[in-house]
Design a protein around this motif. Sequence first.
Motif, mmCIF file in Angstrom:
data_model
loop_
_atom_site.group_PDB
_atom_site.id
_atom_site.type_symbol
_atom_site.label_atom_id
_atom_site.label_comp_id
_atom_site.label_asym_id
_atom_site.label_seq_id
_atom_site.Cartn_x
_atom_site.Cartn_y
_atom_site.Cartn_z
ATOM 1 N N THR A 97 0.834 -1.202 0.000
ATOM 2 C CA THR A 97 0.000 0.000 0.000
ATOM 3 C C THR A 97 0.867 1.249 0.000
ATOM 4 O OG1 THR A 97 -1.727 -1.190 1.209
ATOM 5 C CG2 THR A 97 -1.838 1.204 1.240
ATOM 6 N N LYS A 98 1.933 1.237 0.818
ATOM 7 C CA LYS A 98 2.832 2.398 0.844
ATOM 8 C C LYS A 98 3.502 2.584 -0.513
ATOM 9 C CE LYS A 98 3.990 2.664 5.746
ATOM 10 N NZ LYS A 98 5.069 2.550 6.745
ATOM 11 N N ALA A 99 3.927 1.467 -1.126
ATOM 12 C CA ALA A 99 4.562 1.570 -2.443
ATOM 13 C C ALA A 99 3.570 2.103 -3.470
ATOM 14 C CB ALA A 99 5.091 0.198 -2.871
ATOM 15 N N ASN A 100 2.330 1.574 -3.445
ATOM 16 C CA ASN A 100 1.292 2.059 -4.366
ATOM 17 C C ASN A 100 0.994 3.528 -4.116
ATOM 18 O OD1 ASN A 100 1.009 -0.378 -5.666
ATOM 19 N ND2 ASN A 100 -0.688 -1.060 -4.409
ATOM 20 N N HIS A 101 0.963 3.909 -2.839
ATOM 21 C CA HIS A 101 0.694 5.307 -2.503
ATOM 22 C C HIS A 101 1.810 6.203 -3.040
ATOM 23 C CE1 HIS A 101 -0.648 8.805 -0.319
ATOM 24 N NE2 HIS A 101 0.567 8.942 0.193
ATOM 25 N N ALA A 102 3.046 5.762 -2.852
ATOM 26 C CA ALA A 102 4.174 6.558 -3.353
ATOM 27 C C ALA A 102 4.107 6.675 -4.874
ATOM 28 C CB ALA A 102 5.493 5.915 -2.914
ATOM 29 N N GLU A 103 3.789 5.561 -5.534
ATOM 30 C CA GLU A 103 3.688 5.583 -7.002
ATOM 31 C C GLU A 103 2.562 6.505 -7.449
ATOM 32 O OE1 GLU A 103 2.706 2.470 -10.633
ATOM 33 O OE2 GLU A 103 3.306 1.685 -8.681
ATOM 34 N N CYS A 104 1.402 6.399 -6.790
ATOM 35 C CA CYS A 104 0.277 7.281 -7.134
ATOM 36 C C CYS A 104 0.637 8.735 -6.870
ATOM 37 C CB CYS A 104 -0.961 6.886 -6.333
ATOM 38 S SG CYS A 104 -1.711 5.343 -6.864
ATOM 39 N N HIS A 105 1.338 8.977 -5.759
ATOM 40 C CA HIS A 105 1.741 10.342 -5.443
ATOM 41 C C HIS A 105 2.659 10.894 -6.528
ATOM 42 C CE1 HIS A 105 2.597 13.784 -2.919
ATOM 43 N NE2 HIS A 105 3.899 13.573 -3.079
ATOM 44 N N GLN A 106 3.607 10.071 -6.976
ATOM 45 C CA GLN A 106 4.512 10.508 -8.039
ATOM 46 C C GLN A 106 3.747 10.784 -9.323
ATOM 47 O OE1 GLN A 106 7.364 7.343 -8.208
ATOM 48 N NE2 GLN A 106 8.584 8.124 -6.500
ATOM 49 N N LYS A 107 2.796 9.882 -9.660
ATOM 50 C CA LYS A 107 1.986 10.090 -10.869
ATOM 51 C C LYS A 107 1.163 11.365 -10.739
ATOM 52 C CE LYS A 107 1.494 5.260 -12.315
ATOM 53 N NZ LYS A 107 0.545 4.146 -12.465
ATOM 54 N N PHE A 108 0.592 11.568 -9.545
ATOM 55 C CA PHE A 108 -0.219 12.757 -9.316
ATOM 56 C C PHE A 108 0.637 14.015 -9.423
ATOM 57 C CE2 PHE A 108 -2.478 15.731 -6.421
ATOM 58 C CZ PHE A 108 -3.655 15.811 -7.140
ATOM 59 N N GLN A 109 1.837 13.968 -8.853
ATOM 60 C CA GLN A 109 2.736 15.111 -8.949
ATOM 61 C C GLN A 109 3.106 15.376 -10.407
ATOM 62 O OE1 GLN A 109 3.750 17.329 -6.712
ATOM 63 N NE2 GLN A 109 2.478 16.352 -5.169
ATOM 64 N N ALA A 110 3.340 14.293 -11.170
ATOM 65 C CA ALA A 110 3.669 14.457 -12.591
ATOM 66 C C ALA A 110 2.497 15.099 -13.325
ATOM 67 C CB ALA A 110 4.021 13.104 -13.210
ATOM 68 N N ARG A 111 1.277 14.654 -13.009
ATOM 69 C CA ARG A 111 0.087 15.242 -13.650
ATOM 70 C C ARG A 111 -0.049 16.714 -13.274
ATOM 71 N NH1 ARG A 111 -4.362 10.468 -12.692
ATOM 72 N NH2 ARG A 111 -3.489 8.989 -14.173
ATOM 73 N N ILE A 112 0.238 17.016 -11.999
ATOM 74 C CA ILE A 112 0.161 18.418 -11.558
ATOM 75 C C ILE A 112 1.172 19.253 -12.341
ATOM 76 C CG2 ILE A 112 0.669 19.969 -9.624
ATOM 77 C CD1 ILE A 112 -0.600 17.884 -7.773
ATOM 78 N N HIS A 113 2.392 18.729 -12.475
ATOM 79 C CA HIS A 113 3.413 19.470 -13.234
ATOM 80 C C HIS A 113 2.996 19.627 -14.693
ATOM 81 C CE1 HIS A 113 6.279 19.891 -10.041
ATOM 82 N NE2 HIS A 113 6.291 18.586 -9.796
ATOM 83 N N GLU A 114 2.426 18.561 -15.271
ATOM 84 C CA GLU A 114 1.949 18.662 -16.653
ATOM 85 C C GLU A 114 0.858 19.712 -16.766
ATOM 86 O OE1 GLU A 114 0.642 14.869 -18.122
ATOM 87 O OE2 GLU A 114 2.589 13.929 -17.778
ATOM 88 N N ALA A 115 -0.071 19.699 -15.807
ATOM 89 C CA ALA A 115 -1.162 20.675 -15.830
ATOM 90 C C ALA A 115 -0.614 22.090 -15.659
ATOM 91 C CB ALA A 115 -2.180 20.358 -14.739
ATOM 92 N N GLU A 116 0.345 22.249 -14.742
ATOM 93 C CA GLU A 116 0.943 23.570 -14.547
ATOM 94 C C GLU A 116 1.655 24.029 -15.816
ATOM 95 O OE1 GLU A 116 3.441 23.030 -11.136
ATOM 96 O OE2 GLU A 116 1.815 23.445 -9.717
ATOM 97 N N ASP A 117 2.405 23.121 -16.433
ATOM 98 C CA ASP A 117 3.092 23.467 -17.681
ATOM 99 C C ASP A 117 2.085 23.838 -18.766
ATOM 100 O OD1 ASP A 117 5.471 22.962 -16.415
ATOM 101 O OD2 ASP A 117 5.767 20.962 -17.326
ATOM 102 N N SER A 118 1.007 23.040 -18.847
ATOM 103 C CA SER A 118 -0.037 23.301 -19.841
ATOM 104 C C SER A 118 -0.703 24.644 -19.563
ATOM 105 C CB SER A 118 -1.067 22.173 -19.814
ATOM 106 O OG SER A 118 -2.145 22.477 -20.665
ATOM 107 N N MET A 119 -0.981 24.910 -18.274
ATOM 108 C CA MET A 119 -1.613 26.186 -17.926
ATOM 109 C C MET A 119 -0.675 27.347 -18.244
ATOM 110 S SD MET A 119 -3.579 25.206 -14.353
ATOM 111 C CE MET A 119 -3.471 26.852 -13.760
ATOM 112 N N GLN A 120 0.608 27.156 -17.972
ATOM 113 C CA GLN A 120 1.572 28.211 -18.269
ATOM 114 C C GLN A 120 1.662 28.444 -19.777
ATOM 115 O OE1 GLN A 120 5.500 27.433 -16.789
ATOM 116 N NE2 GLN A 120 6.027 29.607 -16.722
ATOM 117 N N ALA A 121 1.657 27.350 -20.554
ATOM 118 C CA ALA A 121 1.687 27.480 -22.013
ATOM 119 C C ALA A 121 0.426 28.178 -22.502
ATOM 120 C CB ALA A 121 1.834 26.105 -22.659
ATOM 121 N N GLN A 122 -0.731 27.784 -21.915
ATOM 122 C CA GLN A 122 -1.988 28.430 -22.307
ATOM 123 C C GLN A 122 -1.968 29.909 -21.933
ATOM 124 O OE1 GLN A 122 -5.052 26.109 -20.453
ATOM 125 N NE2 GLN A 122 -4.918 24.451 -21.959
ATOM 126 N N HIS A 123 -1.429 30.209 -20.771
ATOM 127 C CA HIS A 123 -1.346 31.602 -20.336
ATOM 128 C C HIS A 123 -0.474 32.409 -21.300
ATOM 129 C CE1 HIS A 123 -1.425 34.958 -17.572
ATOM 130 N NE2 HIS A 123 -0.086 35.024 -17.606
#
Length: 173
Positions: free
Chosen positions: A87-113
């Motif tokens: 569960t901890k490993a899955n949580h860490a993996e999900c957290h990393q994926k979520f952080q990557a998605r957040i960074h992608e969204a931030e990059d996309s928002m910055q590009a859109q801006h």
Amino acid sequence: MAPSVPRTRAAATLRMKQIALDNQDRTIRRLRAQLATERRGLAATKKELEETRVALEASHKAIAGLTKIGLSMSKKIEKMKVKQKLTKANHAECHQKFQARIHEAEDSMQAQHLLIEALVDEKDNLLQTIHGLQEANNAPDPFDGDWEEEPEEEPEEEEIEDIPLGEGEIDDE
């Protein structure tokens, strides 16, 4: 005196034998009483021993049951630890994926801006170009800011129909 001596000796011997028999009889009765007491004590000891044996068997069964439960719990705890690690490993993996998605969204928002800023700049440039062309051609400004607003329509009020009262009904009006 001679004839009475043997009788006296015989009586004394008999009396001594009687006393010895009486002593032996008392000793036998005392030993029988001790034997009866020892038998009662032995019976009580046997009863206590049997009760102890039964209690010991019950204790062994309880210990065996608790040991079995303990082993089962140990296995469950080990399984839970493994599951917790997964569960901890899955949580860490999900957290990393979520952080990557957040960074992608931030990059996309910055590009859109940046794109929006570029479009706004281009729009301003176009408006200035249009305004410059209109001034050069003496044409009226199409974007003079005087917008005509459409009048709001008022909703029609629905009339409430009078429902005839039946018999026995009370009119609160």
